[in-house]
Scaffold this active site. Structure first.
Site, PDB file in Angstrom:
ATOM      1  N   ASP A  44      -4.816 -33.155 -76.777  1.00 40.96           N
ATOM      2  CA  ASP A  44      -4.481 -34.116 -78.021  1.00 40.96           C
ATOM      3  C   ASP A  44      -3.289 -33.462 -78.708  1.00 40.96           C
ATOM      4  O   ASP A  44      -3.017 -32.392 -78.944  1.00 40.96           O
ATOM      5  CB  ASP A  44      -5.825 -33.535 -79.206  1.00 40.96           C
ATOM      6  CG  ASP A  44      -5.629 -34.170 -80.522  1.00 40.96           C
ATOM      7  OD1 ASP A  44      -6.814 -34.472 -80.934  1.00 40.96           O
ATOM      8  OD2 ASP A  44      -4.630 -34.854 -80.807  1.00 40.96           O
ATOM      9  N   ARG A  97      -1.863 -34.347 -81.412  1.00 42.31           N
ATOM     10  CA  ARG A  97      -1.373 -34.794 -82.953  1.00 42.31           C
ATOM     11  C   ARG A  97      -1.252 -33.655 -83.750  1.00 42.31           C
ATOM     12  O   ARG A  97      -1.951 -32.384 -83.590  1.00 42.31           O
ATOM     13  CB  ARG A  97      -2.735 -35.592 -83.381  1.00 42.31           C
ATOM     14  CG  ARG A  97      -2.970 -36.908 -83.041  1.00 42.31           C
ATOM     15  CD  ARG A  97      -3.965 -37.569 -83.643  1.00 42.31           C
ATOM     16  NE  ARG A  97      -5.423 -36.743 -83.023  1.00 42.31           N
ATOM     17  CZ  ARG A  97      -6.645 -37.168 -82.925  1.00 42.31           C
ATOM     18  NH1 ARG A  97      -6.613 -38.320 -84.036  1.00 42.31           N
ATOM     19  NH2 ARG A  97      -7.610 -36.749 -82.353  1.00 42.31           N
TER      20      ARG A  97
END
Length: 564
Positions: free
Chosen positions: A478, A480
């Site tokens: 991930d 982000r």
């Protein structure tokens, strides 16, 4: 009639192993006190000097850095990066917890879960710590065998038989893993294949194993030197070679997870080894006691870091929630597991509102509302993120906020491979009712971009899950970063929110960036036949909360549930 036995059975299954380990440690200590009395323990406490403390603190600092380096090498080999200062701090925390909690491994569990959640993959975090510990113990076992075969020790006559037994057990284990890896389906097969993949791709390449070996040798040397310092300060005058051989035996016993904060097997092994060498069991207990006290002093930086984490968590939580009902849900990713909050990694620079535009919305199912779309300048990643204001957030004391990462396939085309579209639809209605914001973030595919997300879909069709597909493409599980989200909220004058999300990482990042998560509100469970595996992976590997209040709303995901 059967409720009590079932409850007892569950309690025994849950707490029985821990109680047995605790009982084993207590038994060893009780037996030692019966045999040698309390005087050797007292002598070890009285032998502490400031010179010894300084020496051991220095040695432990160097050893901890080497251990953190080894952990970093393993983590990077498995696809997760971790900075050395962060790894060193986490290792100090785990050493302290291992020193004061039963079993001697809870600190490592803490370290594994914390780093796993920070990286977005708890399973991989656990694997990295498990492999790091195993590599260290294997190297220590090899060094111990070489030392005991070379130098005189009480176990030397029996050592060839012990090594032959260990080799036989290791060979059988390798054979089981190899046979299991060839089978088609089973939990053991999956585990065997994961072990084989980690070894082949991660730990055995030439760029990895030499560094692992060097780091482990340095760690063994540091621990052995610390033991020697403790032995000399305690008054042991045995020749250095003989002393090192004895201390190798003690170190081997120290890794047995039957201790009480490290106490038990270590003292028992020291008493036996020193007595077998003709030095006396009492001096062995004194050396082990002094070593334990010196090591506890050396790992106190971990206690300071844990205390700082607790203070930081308390500050991030802010004043009590202003909602009419108390919130039973955890606030951040760390609070979910009772772990420490991670340190603030960067200062959040100020962003500014660029423009506000009101837009009437009519969704595909006929639901209508009005959004005020807010654009910004000065965002950290220079992306064109927008905030959609729904309802009247200025009139609520705790606005409901959703951080929604862009998903073209789900939000626009209604892809059934994910739950992004239904989550956005749910958020719009619930936030309209309560008042708050949807931060629509340009983070397609958890930050890897549209094309790579579609490539990841192809890999998922070949059998990888959503996280492993990203890793196979050279990305993190991930990618982000929610710094811009925190900037947007602060530009809107919002510093304290109810967060509409099942993803613990969002709350954790916002908390570290200065946004108080006063309440964590789960979304509904948008389950279909085609996204079941995806949601299962998010829950199992990403820690997403998909089983609490979401289940109550699964049948009617857009039902109004009142203020969040």
């Amino acid at each position: 009639m059967h409720s009590v036995p079932v409850g007892i059975g569950r309690a025994v299954g849950r707490f029985g192993p821990s109680l047995l380990r605790l009982a084993a440690g207590v038994t060893v200590l009780w037996f030692l006190v019966r045999q040698v009395g309390a005087a050797p323990f007292e002598d070890g406490l009285r032998a502490v000097t400031w010179q010894a403390v300084v020496a051991v603190v220095t040695l432990t600092a160097a050893t901890t850095v080497c251990s953190a380096w080894r952990w970093r090498v393993v983590a990077r080999a498995l696809g997760t990066d971790i900075d050395l200062p962060v790894a060193t701090g986490a290792y100090y925390r785990s050493l302290f917890l291992n020193s004061v909690l039963p079993g001697g491994i809870l600190g490592d569990v803490h370290r594994a879960v914390t780093q796993g959640r920070r990286a977005g993959d708890v399973a991989q975090g656990v694997r990295a710590v498990a492999w790091e510990r195993l590599c260290g113990q294997v190297i220590q076992a090899v060094v111990t065998a070489v030392v005991l075969l070379t130098l005189p020790s009480p176990v030397r006559p029996a050592l060839p038989y012990v090594l032959a037994g260990i080799a036989c057990v290791a060979g059988c284990a390798a054979l089981v893993v190899r046979c299991a890896a060839r089978r088609r389906r089973s939990r053991l097969t999956r585990a065997a294949r994961a072990i084989a993949a980690d070894l082949r791709r991660g730990l055995l390449p030439r760029r990895v194993w030499p560094r692992l070996t060097l780091a482990s040798l340095l760690v063994v040397a540091g621990h052995t030197t610390t033991f020697v310092v403790a032995a000399r300060v305690a008054g042991c005058t045995a020749p250095l070679g003989e002393l090192i051989a004895l201390l190798m035996v003690v170190q081997t016993a120290s890794v047995i997870p039957l201790s009480i904060g490290g106490w038990g097997p270590r003292e028992g092994a020291a008493a036996w080894a020193f007595a077998a060498a003709g030095l006396g069991a009492a001096i062995g207990v004194t050396v082990a006691t002094l070593y334990a006290v010196l090591m506890l002093a050396a790992v106190t930086p971990g206690a300071g870091l844990l205390l700082g984490d607790a203070v930081r968590r308390r500050r991030e939580q802010g004043p009590a929630s202003e909602l009419t009902e108390p919130d039973p849900e955890p606030l951040t990713m760390e609070a979910i597991r009772g772990l420490q909050a991670l340190p603030v990694t960067r200062a959040v620079q100020a962003a500014a509102i660029r423009r506000r535009v009101r837009i009437p919305l009519r969704l595909a199912d006929g639901y209508s509302t009005t959004a005020t779309v807010v654009t910004f300048t000065g965002l950290a990643d220079a992306q064109q993120h927008v905030a959609l204001e729904f309802g009247r957030p200025a009139r609520t004391r705790l606005p409901l906020v959703r951080l929604h990462s862009e998903c073209l396939t789900g939000d626009v085309f209604g892809s059934q491979r994910c739950d992004c579209g239904p989550q956005l639809r749910e958020a719009i209605e619930r936030i309209t009712e309560h008042g708050g914001y949807v931060l629509y973030l340009r983070q397609e595919g958890r930050g890897i971009g549209l094309y790579d997300k579609l490539d990841a879909y192809a890999l998922q069709d070949d059998g990888l899950d959503t996280y492993d597909a990203n890793l196979a493409l050279g990305h993190r599980a991930d990618e982000r970063d929610y710094t811009s989200a925190a900037q947007m909220l602060k530009a809107l004058g919002v510093n304290r929110i109810a967060l509409l999300s099942n993803n613990p990482d969002k709350g954790a990042q916002l908390g570290r960036l200065g946004i108080t998560i006063a309440r964590h509100v789960p979304t509904a469970l948008h389950l279909t036949e085609t996204n079941a595996a995806y949601l299962t992976t998010k829950a199992r590997r990403g820690g997403h909360d998909l089983l609490s209040l979401s289940l109550d709303r699964a049948a009617e995901p857009h039902q109004q549930v009142g203020p969040a």
